[in-house]
Motif scaffolding. Structure first.
Motif, PDB file in Angstrom:
ATOM      1  N   PRO A  55      19.852  18.232 -46.563  1.00  0.00           N
ATOM      2  CA  PRO A  55      19.383  19.599 -46.302  1.00  0.00           C
ATOM      3  C   PRO A  55      20.539  20.589 -46.160  1.00  0.00           C
ATOM      4  CG  PRO A  55      18.277  18.022 -44.873  1.00  0.00           C
ATOM      5  CD  PRO A  55      19.403  17.290 -45.522  1.00  0.00           C
ATOM      6  N   SER A  56      20.223  21.863 -46.359  1.00  0.00           N
ATOM      7  CA  SER A  56      21.213  22.925 -46.250  1.00  0.00           C
ATOM      8  C   SER A  56      21.903  22.903 -44.883  1.00  0.00           C
ATOM      9  CB  SER A  56      20.526  24.273 -46.466  1.00  0.00           C
ATOM     10  OG  SER A  56      21.455  25.324 -46.351  1.00  0.00           O
ATOM     11  N   ASN A  57      23.226  23.061 -44.920  1.00  0.00           N
ATOM     12  CA  ASN A  57      24.059  23.122 -43.706  1.00  0.00           C
ATOM     13  C   ASN A  57      24.076  21.818 -42.913  1.00  0.00           C
ATOM     14  OD1 ASN A  57      24.778  25.949 -44.020  1.00  0.00           O
ATOM     15  ND2 ASN A  57      22.644  26.381 -43.488  1.00  0.00           N
ATOM     16  N   LYS A  58      23.699  20.726 -43.551  1.00  0.00           N
ATOM     17  CA  LYS A  58      23.744  19.417 -42.909  1.00  0.00           C
ATOM     18  C   LYS A  58      24.743  18.519 -43.636  1.00  0.00           C
ATOM     19  CE  LYS A  58      20.463  20.370 -39.940  1.00  0.00           C
ATOM     20  NZ  LYS A  58      20.702  20.439 -38.483  1.00  0.00           N
ATOM     21  N   THR A  59      25.131  17.436 -42.960  1.00  0.00           N
ATOM     22  CA  THR A  59      26.079  16.486 -43.529  1.00  0.00           C
ATOM     23  C   THR A  59      25.495  15.084 -43.476  1.00  0.00           C
ATOM     24  OG1 THR A  59      28.001  17.810 -42.845  1.00  0.00           O
ATOM     25  CG2 THR A  59      28.384  15.480 -43.335  1.00  0.00           C
ATOM     26  N   ASN A  84      23.589  23.499 -51.522  1.00  0.00           N
ATOM     27  CA  ASN A  84      23.198  24.513 -50.533  1.00  0.00           C
ATOM     28  C   ASN A  84      23.959  24.387 -49.212  1.00  0.00           C
ATOM     29  OD1 ASN A  84      21.243  25.451 -52.352  1.00  0.00           O
ATOM     30  ND2 ASN A  84      19.790  23.900 -51.637  1.00  0.00           N
ATOM     31  N   ASN A  85      25.300  24.403 -49.294  1.00  0.00           N
ATOM     32  CA  ASN A  85      26.159  24.295 -48.110  1.00  0.00           C
ATOM     33  C   ASN A  85      26.029  22.959 -47.399  1.00  0.00           C
ATOM     34  OD1 ASN A  85      27.391  26.936 -48.188  1.00  0.00           O
ATOM     35  ND2 ASN A  85      25.394  27.761 -47.590  1.00  0.00           N
ATOM     36  N   THR A  99      29.727  21.538 -50.132  1.00  0.00           N
ATOM     37  CA  THR A  99      31.000  21.929 -49.534  1.00  0.00           C
ATOM     38  C   THR A  99      31.575  20.797 -48.683  1.00  0.00           C
ATOM     39  OG1 THR A  99      32.082  23.626 -48.176  1.00  0.00           O
ATOM     40  CG2 THR A  99      29.879  22.939 -47.492  1.00  0.00           C
ATOM     41  N   ASN A 100      32.899  20.775 -48.585  1.00  0.00           N
ATOM     42  CA  ASN A 100      33.597  19.842 -47.683  1.00  0.00           C
ATOM     43  C   ASN A 100      33.162  18.393 -47.894  1.00  0.00           C
ATOM     44  OD1 ASN A 100      34.985  21.994 -46.400  1.00  0.00           O
ATOM     45  ND2 ASN A 100      33.192  22.400 -45.120  1.00  0.00           N
TER      46      ASN A 100
END
Length: 508
Positions: free
Chosen positions: A206-210, A231-232, A279-280
């Motif tokens: 999910p977005s903004n999760k790792t 999505n980030n 990302t990352n």
């Protein structure tokens, strides 16, 4: 007269054939012979059906016989299923009065679907027997299966019969979002080594999760399945060095067919897709096997994807396919891909150091490394390739030319190969005047290149790309690009060897 003779013989043949089902038999005396005395059905996951295995039963006597009973030892409660010469018997478990001609044989096909709770608690083996009862002598063939418990991740099925999908651009694909509060599995973003995971469809972060994968994690993907990061969202793969042949600390992604016949079959599942907005992302001590595309990396947000100590084998299309991406690769090994082991395309920024790219795919079209700044049909067709740098690398394979540089004008195309062994045979001098392949004179793009020298890998078919002192890659690296530890964390000496392995470092 002749037509009458022909009709006479036809009549005899028809009479014999029509009576064949009424042949007289003797009861079996228990002298059957078998192609195997034990059938090992390879490891299966809980409640997932096995492949079909075959047993051949021989009657080597001079008599037609009837076998009074062929059955599973656990009867109707057995988790095995058998068919006898195409007959299903009683629920695939019990067969009575099976005829077998003299000097003939029959086939028994065996399958199982079992749960780990059905197996022995100590060794997770589920066992039974096929029993051949003659009334005088009981003969057995043992059945053995290892049942492996797993965490199953899959898309939801809704009341209207549809299933969960993921939006990818203007399309939707079969898949689902990993849930950190799943009522059954708990935090699906934390992959542990407690049990293997089996994924159906594409699992998305999910977005903004790792999504984090701890050392020793095993993930098995079903056909047309994979992992999506966008999505980030991020993925962190935290494998570490293994000390035994079990690769106990490596994170392994592969298909869900566990039988040995599928251990090296390409294209069993989809890909690990780091797409727009991811990302990352960090990957360390990861092994990817038998995918369509091992890693698909697209349009990162400017952050660098770190790929270290990673191995990718038997991809039906690409080992790594990068498009307008940014990658830093260290100690990367890729072997066997239908198109290219590594493809850096549509521009981007790429640096690979102490890496081994080999391709022994059985095709004259494959290459080990492909670098380009365009994709036909895209708008725009070309994007800037700001860097494609290879340091202390090996680029090799079975084809005469294992490297391809293709470009379009109107976008940057920057590349450099430093202290690399490259297989590139200028057959018929077709590349003699091509400015992109001036290995000996173009110092802006090539430095200290070993051309068409044999690295003498230990065993390519077993993906063992270590070398020894006889290799052309031995001690030919430049210490300016030194990665102190090789892919299995053996200390490199100076000057270092080319590729991912320090000499005599044997892969686990």
């Amino acid at each position: 007269m002749r037509p009458k003779i022909v009709l006479f013989f036809i009549g005899i043949i028809m009479t014999i054939c029509s009576c064949r089902s009424d042949f007289e038999t003797l009861a079996s005396t228990g002298d059957l012979e078998f192609s195997k005395d034990t059938i090992y059905l390879d490891t299966v996951f809980s409640n997932i059906g096995s492949s079909t295995y075959r047993l051949k039963v021989y009657n080597k006597s001079k008599n037609d016989i009837t076998i009074p009973s062929i059955k599973l030892g656990k009867g109707l409660s057995s988790k095995y299923r058998i068919s006898v010469d195409g007959m299903q018997g009683i629920e695939g478990k019990i067969f009575n009065n099976v005829d077998l001609l003299a000097k003939d044989s029959l086939y028994i096909f065996i399958e199982t679907t079992a749960n780990s709770t059905d197996a022995n608690a100590s060794d997770f083996l589920y066992t039974d027997q096929i029993q051949f009862d003659s009334g005088e002598n009981l003969q057995n063939v043992e059945l053995v299966t290892l049942i492996q418990d797993a965490v199953f991740l899959y898309q939801q099925r809704f009341a209207d019969g549809t299933t969960e999908t993921l939006p990818i651009g203007n399309e939707k694909i079969d898949g689902f979002y990993l849930d950190e509060n799943d009522p059954v599995n708990g935090n699906e973003l934390q992959f542990t080594n407690d049990k293997p995971y089996v994924i159906y469809g594409y699992a998305a972060v999910p977005s903004n999760k790792t999504a984090t994968f701890e050392a020793g994690t095993r993930v098995h993907f079903h056909a047309n399945s994979g992992l999506i990061v966008a999505n980030n969202a991020s993925v962190n793969i935290n494998g570490t060095r293994s000390t035994t042949d079990k690769l106990e600390n490596e994170v392994i992604f592969e298909g869900d067919r566990l039988e040995p016949d599928f251990s090296d079959v390409p294209g069993q599942w989809g890909t690990i897709w780091l797409t727009d907005g991811s990302t990352n992302n960090t990957l360390n001590h990861l092994t990817i096997k038998n995918a369509t595309i091992g890693l698909l990396i697209q349009n990162n947000d400017g952050t660098t994807v770190s790929v270290k100590n990673t191995q990718i084998y038997n991809s039906s299309n690409y080992g790594i396919l990068a498009q307008t991406a940014k990658i830093n690769g260290e100690n990367v090994v890729i072997n066997n891909a239908g198109l290219a082991s590594l493809a850096c395309t549509y521009g981007g920024n790429y640096t690979f150091t102490h890496s081994t790219f080999n391709n022994n795919w059985n095709s004259s079209q494959q290459v080990a490394v492909l670098v380009s700044n365009y994709i036909l049909g895209e708008i725009p067709e070309a994007k800037d390739l700001t860097a494609a740098t290879f340091n202390n690398c090996i680029i090799y394979g079975s084809y005469s030319n294992e490297m391809s540089l293709t470009k379009k004008t109107g976008a940057a195309f920057e590349y450099q190969f430093n202290n690399c062994l490259i297989k590139f045979d200028n057959i018929s001098n077709q590349f003699t005047t091509n400015p992109d392949y001036q290995f000996n004179t173009d110092t802006a793009h090539y430095n200290a290149i070993l051309l068409n020298k044999d690295p003498k890998f230990f065993n390519i078919s077993q993906n063992k790309f270590n070398i020894d002192e006889t290799s052309a890659a031995f001690a030919k690296g430049n210490s300016a690009y030194l990665i102190p530890l090789d892919i299995i964390e053996k200390t490199r000496t100076l000057p270092p060897d080319l590729g991912a392995y320090q000499n005599k470092a044997f892969p686990k």
